[in-house]
Design a protein around this motif. Sequence first.
Motif, short mmCIF file in Angstrom:
data_model
loop_
_atom_site.label_atom_id
_atom_site.label_comp_id
_atom_site.label_asym_id
_atom_site.label_seq_id
_atom_site.Cartn_x
_atom_site.Cartn_y
_atom_site.Cartn_z
N LYS A 215 1.04 -1.27 -0.03
CA LYS A 215 0.12 0.05 0.12
C LYS A 215 0.83 1.23 -0.02
CE LYS A 215 -2.85 -0.46 3.44
NZ LYS A 215 -1.96 -1.03 4.52
N LEU A 216 0.38 2.28 -0.70
CA LEU A 216 1.30 3.44 -0.79
C LEU A 216 1.65 4.20 0.67
CD1 LEU A 216 2.63 5.45 -2.31
CD2 LEU A 216 0.53 6.62 -2.59
N SER A 217 0.43 3.66 1.67
CA SER A 217 0.57 4.54 2.89
C SER A 217 1.60 3.76 3.92
CB SER A 217 -0.71 4.49 3.59
OG SER A 217 -1.43 3.41 3.64
N ASP A 218 1.94 2.32 3.35
CA ASP A 218 2.99 1.72 4.03
C ASP A 218 4.18 2.26 4.11
OD1 ASP A 218 0.89 -0.19 4.52
OD2 ASP A 218 1.81 -1.73 3.09
N LYS A 222 8.32 2.88 9.74
CA LYS A 222 9.73 2.94 9.96
C LYS A 222 10.56 1.86 9.28
CE LYS A 222 10.56 6.72 12.79
NZ LYS A 222 9.35 7.26 12.51
N GLU A 223 9.74 0.57 9.54
CA GLU A 223 10.37 -0.79 8.80
C GLU A 223 10.36 -0.64 7.34
OE1 GLU A 223 7.63 -0.44 10.70
OE2 GLU A 223 6.04 -2.25 10.09
N ASN A 224 9.69 0.04 6.69
CA ASN A 224 9.76 0.11 5.22
C ASN A 224 10.36 1.11 4.67
OD1 ASN A 224 7.64 -2.04 5.21
ND2 ASN A 224 6.19 -0.48 5.65
N ILE A 225 11.36 1.85 5.42
CA ILE A 225 11.81 2.76 4.83
C ILE A 225 12.87 2.65 3.70
CG2 ILE A 225 13.88 2.98 6.43
CD1 ILE A 225 12.09 6.05 5.21
N VAL A 282 10.55 12.91 3.85
CA VAL A 282 9.55 12.73 2.88
C VAL A 282 8.45 12.15 3.28
CG1 VAL A 282 8.54 12.45 0.59
CG2 VAL A 282 10.80 13.38 0.87
N PHE A 283 8.64 11.01 4.16
CA PHE A 283 7.45 10.08 4.58
C PHE A 283 7.05 10.13 6.03
CE2 PHE A 283 10.22 8.10 1.39
CZ PHE A 283 9.28 7.64 0.54
N SER A 284 7.62 11.50 6.72
CA SER A 284 7.10 11.77 8.01
C SER A 284 6.96 13.27 8.28
CB SER A 284 8.29 11.33 8.93
OG SER A 284 9.51 12.11 8.66
#
Length: 343
Positions: A215-218, A222-225, A282-284
Amino acid sequence: IPKQKLDEMSPTARKCYVYLNQTSRSFAAVIQALDGDLRHAVCIFYLVLRALDTVEDDMTIPLKDKVQMLQNFYKNLESPDWKYMDSKDKDRIVLEDFPTISTEYRGLDEHYREVISDICHKMGDGMSEVLQTEVITLQDWNMYCHYVAGLVGIGLSKLFSASKLEDPIVGKDTQLSNSMGLFLQKTNIIRDYLEDNIDKREFWPRDVWSKYGKKLSDFQEKENITPALHCLNELITNALEHVPDVIKYMSRLRNQTVFNFCAIPQVMAIATLAKCYNNRNVFSGVVKIRKGQAVGLMMEATCFQSLRRILYKYAREIGKTIPPGDPSAPKTQKIISTVTSLG
Ligand code: PS7
Ligand code: MN
Ligand code: MN
Ligand code: MN
């Protein structure tokens, strides 16, 4: 705008500049610096598109109604009384006082009106089409960006040529004007990952992100960084592919005020991409270039040679930070070599 000019302006024209300054941090100054009657045409073009985008962004309007509103939006330019009072958006003033904007639109030279109406019509149709489908392939991604930004570049270029401040070729070469818009829009979509995700809007193309996650939101976890960064770097590489067209487009401009208007957003975009490249923030949160850096860029981007220097500098900066093991590394390296070796 000089005080004397302000005194000569009609109350509706004056209000348009108040709205321009209220609704745009990035374009207000460069639009107001444009020469001749191009300034007013671009100001009105901006406000009309800001109004259309405020409808597109409004998540409280039921889908069916929104599709109708977007498709018919260009007709409002000819209706002195049309306005929309139910928006909650921060920029709702452009919808609530649309009669002021449409009055000024109808006072523009017919060459300008034709361009503005045509782009508004095509953009409304395009936005309504995309609302009803997901962005899956890279072709879909290019299509969406064409509707909301490539068309802006095409329309602006036609206004430049219509004003006679630029050569007819600038308005005719729609491939290059489209690239100018796509480079800005892709940068915006890449940077706004988190904000758009929170608003439940997905602009990252699925064919790309699905290689790296379910999923894009995954990508927020943190574990998907690592896969998240690989995806981010692939999209930044895709955006960089537009830079050769940007350089070619900019080399054709002759008027200083048009040059500044075009160059400033492009240098902000490449600086933003360099800051986002391989950047977990970018993700946080929001990744923005510092105010001082932005001011420096605006002062420097005033001639073709300095523009090129800036584009090279940020391209090289990205080239130095390509992480080992990044799946897009060869592609990234290649486009950076192309950009830095353009004569
Ligand atoms: C007419 C100056 C110069 C050849 C409202 C300028 C939103 C990135 O929605 O406001 O807040 O995330 O930060 C601007 C090419 C368009 C493309 C597009 C029209 C450059 C409605 C800008 C502005 C072509 C759809 C604003 C495309 O970003 O976005 C005028 C040459 C509007 C340009 C939208 C985005 C613009 C955008 P948001 P922003
Ligand atoms: Mn929008
Ligand atoms: Mn918007
Ligand atoms: Mn955005």
